[in-house]
Design a protein around this motif. Structure first.
Motif, mmCIF file in Angstrom:
data_model
loop_
_atom_site.group_PDB
_atom_site.id
_atom_site.type_symbol
_atom_site.label_atom_id
_atom_site.label_comp_id
_atom_site.label_asym_id
_atom_site.label_seq_id
_atom_site.Cartn_x
_atom_site.Cartn_y
_atom_site.Cartn_z
ATOM 1 N N UNK A 30 -97.828 9.200 9.486
ATOM 2 C CA UNK A 30 -96.999 9.311 10.684
ATOM 3 C C UNK A 30 -96.162 10.585 10.639
ATOM 4 N N UNK A 31 -95.599 10.876 9.466
ATOM 5 C CA UNK A 31 -94.799 12.098 9.319
ATOM 6 C C UNK A 31 -95.625 13.340 9.637
ATOM 7 N N UNK A 32 -96.848 13.394 9.112
ATOM 8 C CA UNK A 32 -97.709 14.544 9.348
ATOM 9 C C UNK A 32 -98.112 14.657 10.818
ATOM 10 N N UNK A 92 -104.523 10.649 2.738
ATOM 11 C CA UNK A 92 -105.377 11.522 3.540
ATOM 12 C C UNK A 92 -106.326 10.707 4.402
ATOM 13 N N UNK A 93 -106.867 9.631 3.865
ATOM 14 C CA UNK A 93 -107.755 8.771 4.645
ATOM 15 C C UNK A 93 -107.018 8.147 5.829
ATOM 16 N N UNK A 94 -105.802 7.670 5.585
ATOM 17 C CA UNK A 94 -105.016 7.066 6.668
ATOM 18 C C UNK A 94 -104.681 8.110 7.724
ATOM 19 N N UNK A 95 -104.292 9.297 7.275
ATOM 20 C CA UNK A 95 -103.977 10.383 8.208
ATOM 21 C C UNK A 95 -105.173 10.696 9.093
ATOM 22 N N UNK A 96 -106.352 10.817 8.493
ATOM 23 C CA UNK A 96 -107.555 11.153 9.252
ATOM 24 C C UNK A 96 -107.933 10.043 10.228
ATOM 25 N N UNK A 121 -97.679 12.758 17.534
ATOM 26 C CA UNK A 121 -96.754 11.655 17.734
ATOM 27 C C UNK A 121 -95.371 12.240 17.955
ATOM 28 N N UNK A 122 -94.501 11.489 18.624
ATOM 29 C CA UNK A 122 -93.157 11.991 18.910
ATOM 30 C C UNK A 122 -92.115 10.902 18.681
ATOM 31 N N UNK A 123 -90.896 11.320 18.323
ATOM 32 C CA UNK A 123 -89.762 10.406 18.257
ATOM 33 C C UNK A 123 -89.258 10.139 19.666
ATOM 34 N N UNK A 124 -88.932 8.882 19.951
ATOM 35 C CA UNK A 124 -88.421 8.511 21.267
ATOM 36 C C UNK A 124 -86.977 8.009 21.203
ATOM 37 N N UNK A 125 -86.301 8.212 20.108
ATOM 38 C CA UNK A 125 -84.953 7.689 19.956
ATOM 39 C C UNK A 125 -84.960 6.342 19.270
#
Length: 228
Positions: free
Chosen positions: A63-65, A22-26, A72-76
């Protein structure tokens, strides 16, 4: 001269006792929200693990969240990056922001208290100080805090969550606007909004919010047009 501060380190929104993931996500969320990650910037687990001094598992979960949030987005080829807005993206964000933030503002006015107006006024004074000093990081923090504090009064968590995700989408681009035009030229209809709130004038308050949205997003559009 524009001053750049590390807003994310000061405004993660996570308690030191919160779980590591949670800390990393924030932390990452704040970096994106306040534009410390540039549009198009690549994000890697290894890089963030080193930067945040965190384990791979909490970084991967963060990153998943954030992908789920649209921040964030996947770019291939399994590449992940900060979204770069297109003209169509901006048009869609404007449409949704004006619809939802109008409702949030309207509901908030009907529930507003004098104490909350005083709180908003204090936040706006700090925002003015940031504009005067050219402190981009603090401007972005206080601008977000002003709107989030007002919208929280609406007691509409679903609408507020959608709005929060939209702000994650355009936060990095707004930072680019700050760098291009400086804080002095950024939209600030907060004085009009505060006046309307004190009068409990729903029409004037919602009009101020809509104008604030239009002016800010128009500047993002202008930067995008200049880059193409």
């Amino acid at each position: 001269m524009v001053k750049v501060e590390n807003a994310a380190k000061r405004s993660t929104g996570a308690s030191p006792s919160a779980p590591a993931h949670e800390q990393v996500y924030r932390q990452l969320r704040a970096q994106i929200l306040f534009g410390e990650m540039a549009p198009g910037q690549a994000v890697t687990i290894q890089g963030l693990t080193a930067e945040l001094n965190a384990g791979m598992t909490p970084v991967r979960e963060a990153i998943r969240r954030l992908i789920s949030d649209g921040a964030l987005v996947f770019q291939g080829n399994r590449r992940v990056s900060v979204p770069q807005l297109s003209k169509s993206d901006v048009e869609q964000i404007v449409y949704v922001r004006k619809s939802i933030e109008y409702q949030l503002c309207e509901r908030a006015v009907n529930r507003i208290t004098d104490a909350l107006i005083d709180t908003l006024d204090l936040i706006d004074q700090e925002l003015d100080a940031a504009i005067s000093s050219g402190n981009v990081g603090r401007y972005l923090e206080r601008n977000y805090q002003f709107h989030a504090t007002l919208y929280a009064q609406a007691d509409a968590p679903i609408l507020a969550e959608i709005t929060d995700r939209l702000w994650l989408r355009f936060g990095p681009s707004l930072r680019v606007v700050c760098g291009r035009f400086g804080t002095e030229s950024l939209p600030d209809r907060h004085k009009d909004l505060l006046t309307a709130l004190r009068a409990r004038n729903v029409a004037a308050a919602t009009a101020a919010v809509l104008l604030d949205i239009e002016q800010g997003m128009d500047q993002i559009s202008a930067v995008l047009a200049a880059q193409n």
